[in-house]
Design a protein around this motif. Structure first.
Motif, PDB file in Angstrom:
ATOM      1  N   ALA A  50      -5.812   2.989  -1.476  1.00  0.00           N
ATOM      2  CA  ALA A  50      -4.402   3.217  -1.190  1.00  0.00           C
ATOM      3  C   ALA A  50      -3.861   4.203  -2.206  1.00  0.00           C
ATOM      4  O   ALA A  50      -4.078   4.033  -3.412  1.00  0.00           O
ATOM      5  N   THR A  83      -2.468   8.809   7.306  1.00  0.00           N
ATOM      6  CA  THR A  83      -1.253   9.044   6.536  1.00  0.00           C
ATOM      7  C   THR A  83      -0.200   8.001   6.847  1.00  0.00           C
ATOM      8  O   THR A  83      -0.348   7.171   7.754  1.00  0.00           O
ATOM      9  N   ARG A  84       0.907   8.078   6.122  1.00  0.00           N
ATOM     10  CA  ARG A  84       2.018   7.170   6.377  1.00  0.00           C
ATOM     11  C   ARG A  84       2.575   7.392   7.781  1.00  0.00           C
ATOM     12  O   ARG A  84       3.101   6.461   8.395  1.00  0.00           O
ATOM     13  N   ASN A  99       1.038  -1.631   9.826  1.00  0.00           N
ATOM     14  CA  ASN A  99       1.915  -1.892   8.684  1.00  0.00           C
ATOM     15  C   ASN A  99       2.494  -3.305   8.719  1.00  0.00           C
ATOM     16  O   ASN A  99       2.743  -3.899   7.671  1.00  0.00           O
ATOM     17  N   ASP A 114       0.774   8.086  10.346  1.00  0.00           N
ATOM     18  CA  ASP A 114      -0.278   7.757  11.316  1.00  0.00           C
ATOM     19  C   ASP A 114      -1.117   8.958  11.753  1.00  0.00           C
ATOM     20  O   ASP A 114      -1.750   8.922  12.811  1.00  0.00           O
ATOM     21  N   ASN A 172      -0.017  -5.297   7.134  1.00  0.00           N
ATOM     22  CA  ASN A 172      -0.472  -4.789   5.832  1.00  0.00           C
ATOM     23  C   ASN A 172      -1.985  -4.583   5.814  1.00  0.00           C
ATOM     24  O   ASN A 172      -2.652  -4.834   4.797  1.00  0.00           O
ATOM     25  N   ARG A 175      -3.998   1.829  11.263  1.00  0.00           N
ATOM     26  CA  ARG A 175      -3.225   0.998  10.342  1.00  0.00           C
ATOM     27  C   ARG A 175      -2.244   0.144  11.113  1.00  0.00           C
ATOM     28  O   ARG A 175      -1.734   0.561  12.164  1.00  0.00           O
ATOM     29  N   ARG A 177      -0.401   6.514  -3.418  1.00  0.00           N
ATOM     30  CA  ARG A 177       1.032   6.713  -3.276  1.00  0.00           C
ATOM     31  C   ARG A 177       1.511   7.642  -4.369  1.00  0.00           C
ATOM     32  O   ARG A 177       1.128   7.493  -5.525  1.00  0.00           O
ATOM     33  N   SER A 228       3.127   0.433   4.189  1.00  0.00           N
ATOM     34  CA  SER A 228       3.824   1.610   4.694  1.00  0.00           C
ATOM     35  C   SER A 228       4.086   2.662   3.607  1.00  0.00           C
ATOM     36  O   SER A 228       4.358   3.816   3.924  1.00  0.00           O
ATOM     37  N   LEU A 229       3.967   2.268   2.351  1.00  0.00           N
ATOM     38  CA  LEU A 229       4.215   3.204   1.251  1.00  0.00           C
ATOM     39  C   LEU A 229       3.027   4.112   0.948  1.00  0.00           C
ATOM     40  O   LEU A 229       3.157   5.093   0.210  1.00  0.00           O
ATOM     41  N   TYR A 230       1.870   3.793   1.513  1.00  0.00           N
ATOM     42  CA  TYR A 230       0.620   4.388   1.069  1.00  0.00           C
ATOM     43  C   TYR A 230      -0.080   5.225   2.135  1.00  0.00           C
ATOM     44  O   TYR A 230      -0.070   4.886   3.316  1.00  0.00           O
ATOM     45  N   VAL A 231      -0.709   6.292   1.668  1.00  0.00           N
ATOM     46  CA  VAL A 231      -1.746   6.962   2.441  1.00  0.00           C
ATOM     47  C   VAL A 231      -3.020   6.156   2.195  1.00  0.00           C
ATOM     48  O   VAL A 231      -3.347   5.830   1.055  1.00  0.00           O
TER      49      VAL A 231
END
Length: 119
Positions: free
Chosen positions: A96, A51-52, A72, A54, A75, A70, A98, A29-32
């Motif tokens: 990934a 993107t984070r 989350n 979605d 993961n 994605r 961030r 969830s921290l990453y594009v």
């Protein structure tokens, strides 16, 4: 942080594949997240991004054939590839990215998974 792609293989033209990319050592969830590809003799190029929040974007050559997503909770990100053409043959990588509130940027790459489209 580690990224491990899977799901590549040999498929006939017009066929489908679904790639997966599992992230470990951090929270997705921290990453594009991105999918890139590198065809033989060519430069690595971006395929799609999620993107984070979605939001998804695709390069023009995708032509509506791919869907990036994605999960989350797992993961994991995915790339559903439909109606494949031989020119989509490449190694597909997930990445990934961030940027922290302090402005530090982190960029991680997987080892890639081979996709071959051929009859």
């Amino acid at each position: 942080v580690q990224l491990v792609e899977s799901g590549g293989g040999l498929v006939q033209p017009g066929g489908s594949l679904k790639l997966s990319c599992a992230l470990s050592g951090s929270a997705l969830s921290l990453y594009v997240m991105y999918w890139y590809r590198q065809a033989p003799g060519k430069k690595r190029e971006q395929v799609a991004r999620v993107t984070r929040g979605d939001i998804t974007t695709y390069e023009d050559f995708v032509q509506g054939r791919f869907i990036i997503s994605r999960d989350n909770a797992k993961n994991t990100i995915y790339l559903q590839m439909n109606n494949l053409k031989p020119e989509y043959t490449a190694i597909y990588f997930c990445t990934a990215n961030r940027i922290t509130v302090l402005g530090e940027e982190f960029d991680y790459w997987g080892q890639g998974t081979q996709v071959t489209v051929s009859s």
